[in-house]
Design a protein around this motif. Structure first.
Motif, PDB file in Angstrom:
ATOM      1  N   ALA A  65       7.603  -1.247  -5.470  1.00  0.00           N
ATOM      2  CA  ALA A  65       7.072  -0.692  -4.225  1.00  0.00           C
ATOM      3  C   ALA A  65       7.195  -1.740  -3.127  1.00  0.00           C
ATOM      4  N   THR A  66       7.946  -1.416  -2.087  1.00  0.00           N
ATOM      5  CA  THR A  66       8.144  -2.320  -0.966  1.00  0.00           C
ATOM      6  C   THR A  66       8.087  -1.513   0.315  1.00  0.00           C
ATOM      7  N   TYR A  67       7.532  -2.123   1.340  1.00  0.00           N
ATOM      8  CA  TYR A  67       7.352  -1.432   2.612  1.00  0.00           C
ATOM      9  C   TYR A  67       7.939  -2.268   3.734  1.00  0.00           C
ATOM     10  N   GLN A  68       8.314  -1.577   4.829  1.00  0.00           N
ATOM     11  CA  GLN A  68       8.917  -2.243   5.969  1.00  0.00           C
ATOM     12  C   GLN A  68       8.147  -1.867   7.225  1.00  0.00           C
ATOM     13  N   LEU A  69       7.831  -2.872   8.025  1.00  0.00           N
ATOM     14  CA  LEU A  69       7.129  -2.674   9.286  1.00  0.00           C
ATOM     15  C   LEU A  69       8.119  -2.940  10.414  1.00  0.00           C
ATOM     16  N   THR A  70       8.352  -1.945  11.275  1.00  0.00           N
ATOM     17  CA  THR A  70       9.259  -2.098  12.411  1.00  0.00           C
ATOM     18  C   THR A  70       8.420  -2.359  13.644  1.00  0.00           C
ATOM     19  N   SER A  71       8.689  -3.491  14.293  1.00  0.00           N
ATOM     20  CA  SER A  71       7.875  -3.932  15.412  1.00  0.00           C
ATOM     21  C   SER A  71       8.766  -4.468  16.516  1.00  0.00           C
ATOM     22  N   ALA A 100      -3.592  -2.532  -5.645  1.00  0.00           N
ATOM     23  CA  ALA A 100      -4.536  -2.132  -4.603  1.00  0.00           C
ATOM     24  C   ALA A 100      -3.842  -2.102  -3.239  1.00  0.00           C
ATOM     25  N   GLN A 101      -2.982  -3.069  -2.972  1.00  0.00           N
ATOM     26  CA  GLN A 101      -2.263  -3.076  -1.707  1.00  0.00           C
ATOM     27  C   GLN A 101      -1.251  -1.932  -1.642  1.00  0.00           C
ATOM     28  N   VAL A 102      -0.632  -1.601  -2.757  1.00  0.00           N
ATOM     29  CA  VAL A 102       0.295  -0.459  -2.802  1.00  0.00           C
ATOM     30  C   VAL A 102      -0.458   0.826  -2.494  1.00  0.00           C
ATOM     31  N   ALA A 103      -1.634   1.005  -3.105  1.00  0.00           N
ATOM     32  CA  ALA A 103      -2.437   2.199  -2.873  1.00  0.00           C
ATOM     33  C   ALA A 103      -2.932   2.262  -1.427  1.00  0.00           C
ATOM     34  N   GLN A 104      -3.149   1.104  -0.811  1.00  0.00           N
ATOM     35  CA  GLN A 104      -3.608   1.055   0.564  1.00  0.00           C
ATOM     36  C   GLN A 104      -2.494   1.460   1.539  1.00  0.00           C
ATOM     37  N   LEU A 105      -1.246   1.081   1.251  1.00  0.00           N
ATOM     38  CA  LEU A 105      -0.132   1.362   2.154  1.00  0.00           C
ATOM     39  C   LEU A 105       0.491   2.745   1.962  1.00  0.00           C
ATOM     40  N   ARG A 106       0.439   3.281   0.761  1.00  0.00           N
ATOM     41  CA  ARG A 106       1.125   4.543   0.461  1.00  0.00           C
ATOM     42  C   ARG A 106       0.762   5.668   1.430  1.00  0.00           C
ATOM     43  N   PRO A 107      -0.518   5.915   1.750  1.00  0.00           N
ATOM     44  CA  PRO A 107      -0.810   7.021   2.680  1.00  0.00           C
ATOM     45  C   PRO A 107      -0.475   6.709   4.137  1.00  0.00           C
ATOM     46  N   LEU A 108      -0.154   5.462   4.459  1.00  0.00           N
ATOM     47  CA  LEU A 108       0.121   5.071   5.843  1.00  0.00           C
ATOM     48  C   LEU A 108       1.595   5.102   6.207  1.00  0.00           C
ATOM     49  N   VAL A 109       2.472   5.496   5.274  1.00  0.00           N
ATOM     50  CA  VAL A 109       3.914   5.513   5.529  1.00  0.00           C
ATOM     51  C   VAL A 109       4.220   6.495   6.651  1.00  0.00           C
TER      52      VAL A 109
END
Length: 143
Positions: A65-71, A100-109
């Motif tokens: 699980a990896t996420y990207q923030l575009t800023s 816990a961090q994965v669960a925190q970010l998943r709904p914010l995609v």
């Protein structure tokens, strides 16, 4: 075989082309080079749109699980600086440390979020799809 008017037309076309090309050439010279983004230090907040990335672990082949923030473009603290970019990185890869961090970010995609940055570096490995990698972070607010 050639007519006298052909030379006049050719001369007119060359002059017309020079007149139309001159402003475009001057505009390219006057164009300002992109300015580097604001510097970002540890403890500052980075805001932008969160995206999910599909990356597989090189060793085990399991999906990670990896996420990207575009800023907006930001400069990193030395020695990373601009990450070999003119304006600094615009995409930041968020690496979750635990479930816990994965669960925190998943709904914010797909939404705008703010993240407090604790540790950031330029992307250097082949599997990193962003310009900078954030290894230690925490979500500050949800918009």
């Amino acid at each position: 075989m050639t007519k006298y008017r052909f030379g006049i037309r050719l001369c007119f076309a060359v002059i017309l082309g020079a007149v139309l090309a001159a402003p475009a050439a001057m505009a390219q010279d006057e164009e300002a080079s992109p300015k580097p983004g604001k510097p970002i230090q540890a403890g500052e907040v980075l805001s932008g749109e969160l995206n999910a990335l599909r990356i597989r672990d090189a060793k085990k082949g399991k999906r990670v699980a990896t996420y990207q923030l575009t800023s907006e473009p930001r400069r990193l603290p030395p020695p990373n600086g601009l990450c070999d970019l003119e304006t600094g990185p615009e995409t930041f890869q968020l690496v979750p440390a635990n479930d816990a961090q994965v669960a925190q970010l998943r709904p914010l995609v797909g939404k705008e979020i703010s993240v407090k940055i604790d540790e950031v570096a330029c992307a250097q490995e082949a599997g990193q799809m962003s310009e900078a990698v954030v290894t230690k972070w925490s979500v500050v607010t949800k918009h």
